[in-house]
Design an enzyme around this catalytic site. Sequence first.
Site, PDB file in Angstrom:
ATOM      1  N   GLU A  86       0.696  -1.172  -0.106  1.00  0.00           N
ATOM      2  CA  GLU A  86       0.073  -0.217  -0.291  1.00  0.00           C
ATOM      3  C   GLU A  86       0.952   1.450  -0.114  1.00  0.00           C
ATOM      4  OE1 GLU A  86      -3.520  -0.318   3.054  1.00  0.00           O
ATOM      5  OE2 GLU A  86      -3.625   2.194   2.842  1.00  0.00           O
ATOM      6  N   LYS A 283      -7.501  -1.165  11.515  1.00  0.00           N
ATOM      7  CA  LYS A 283      -6.722  -1.234   9.942  1.00  0.00           C
ATOM      8  C   LYS A 283      -5.226  -0.312  10.279  1.00  0.00           C
ATOM      9  CE  LYS A 283      -6.250  -1.215   5.471  1.00  0.00           C
ATOM     10  NZ  LYS A 283      -4.941  -0.381   4.528  1.00  0.00           N
ATOM     11  N   ASP A 299       4.131 -14.436  11.047  1.00  0.00           N
ATOM     12  CA  ASP A 299       2.780 -14.010  10.784  1.00  0.00           C
ATOM     13  C   ASP A 299       1.762 -13.440  10.987  1.00  0.00           C
ATOM     14  OD1 ASP A 299       0.664 -15.661  10.342  1.00  0.00           O
ATOM     15  OD2 ASP A 299       0.761 -17.453  11.419  1.00  0.00           O
TER      16      ASP A 299
END
Length: 442
Positions: A86, A283, A299
């Site tokens: 992004e 987010k 992870d």
Amino acid sequence: MNHKPIEGFSKLSKQHKIDWLINEYLQGNQEYQKILQQYWNDNPDLQKLHEEFSENTITNFYMPYGIAPNFLIDGKLMALPMAVEESSVVAAASKSAKFWLERGGFKTTIINTEKLGHTHFIFKVEAHKLLHFFNFTLKKKLFEATEDITANMRKRGGGILDIKLIDKTSELADYYQLKASFNTVDSMGANFINSCLEQFGKTLKDEVAQSDAFSEDEKNSIQIVMNILSNFTPDCIVRAEVSCKIDDLKDDSGISNEEFAWKFKQAVTIAEIEPYRATTHNKGVMNGIDAVVIATGNDFRATEACAHAYASKDGKYKSLTHCTTDNGIFRFWIDLPISVGVVGGLTNLHPLVKFSLALLGKPSAQELMSILAVSGLAQNFAALRSLVTTGIQKGHMKMHLFNILNQFGATEEEKQYFVNYFKDKTVSHHEVISELNKLRNK
Ligand code: MEV
């Protein structure tokens, strides 16, 4: 078109997999072979290494790997590696790092480091009988049965911390858990925890079978449903914080320091009470965390799941970050549950992961927790700073413009033309294309 299923896809060679895909799904168009091939590494050993990370690999999927410099974390100056697709995330992190570098940097505290896992089982037995058996027989046996598995971890200072019996029968008939807590030192510990838990499942079953505390019917009723770590680690928490005098905030957007501090705090409070905003807010926090998690071979699905579960721990989804503006001091912090490792998994295998960890000065797992919490806090600071001042689009639009222009193979000259063209205008996809067409038809 109806496609046919395939047997034994995993056993085909890479080329045969590709041939099958192109014929079955891509109308035999060989251009697609070229797309895949472009991403193969010229170094066959490196290519093989990447192919073996996963299954049915046909090519590599690249992600930009960027650096956010100038992070002062607990007095150490660091450059953070960030793997993220992004636009603006690395730029935002860098901006925040610079801002706080001039105001004392980021401070972190490891609150605790406990990981959890469960043996979930069904047992038609009276709870008090099971509790007695657990306390006086089983618990000791569980530790003994896992001595071999835990030997290495104990040498490194970790191991099983405790095992508890949890009665869940009020939520599901006859459902109990063995809930174990672990210290996995510098590893994320998933394999270690799951191996211990699988042994717990076997030992539980065997010990119940051998025990004379239960009737035959009771013994026959035990079912080990599953043994698995929990990615929710509310007792593996790191705090990262920044603070400075409100007078020293000196935002360059034109609003006063007091107004900036007030609006910023309002923005955090809104995310603390409003789940719609909290989701976007968090987010943004995870933009910073995941990029470093990926770059260090950890992870990101696990860290995401854990962060969002923690954000909901009070029964309502809330902001992961918090802010106060008391007594003229601006204070902004995050309490982040996060389980990561710096040994095991990809950390010794992926060359870029090795690079990332070396760049970070070969951190311990606890130091990496701190770096990740800082990255999330910095990212959130940058997002809120933009949101309460200039708005988010100003920064995003230049990258958006370049993404559109790159899609159309724009030259450097054309890009410069468009930067000037959109200086005082909002970028729109439609306008970029129509202007580009005009420019090229001139
Ligand atoms: C975009 O990826 C993240 C933001 O939406 C976060 C936020 O709104 O706080 C900018």
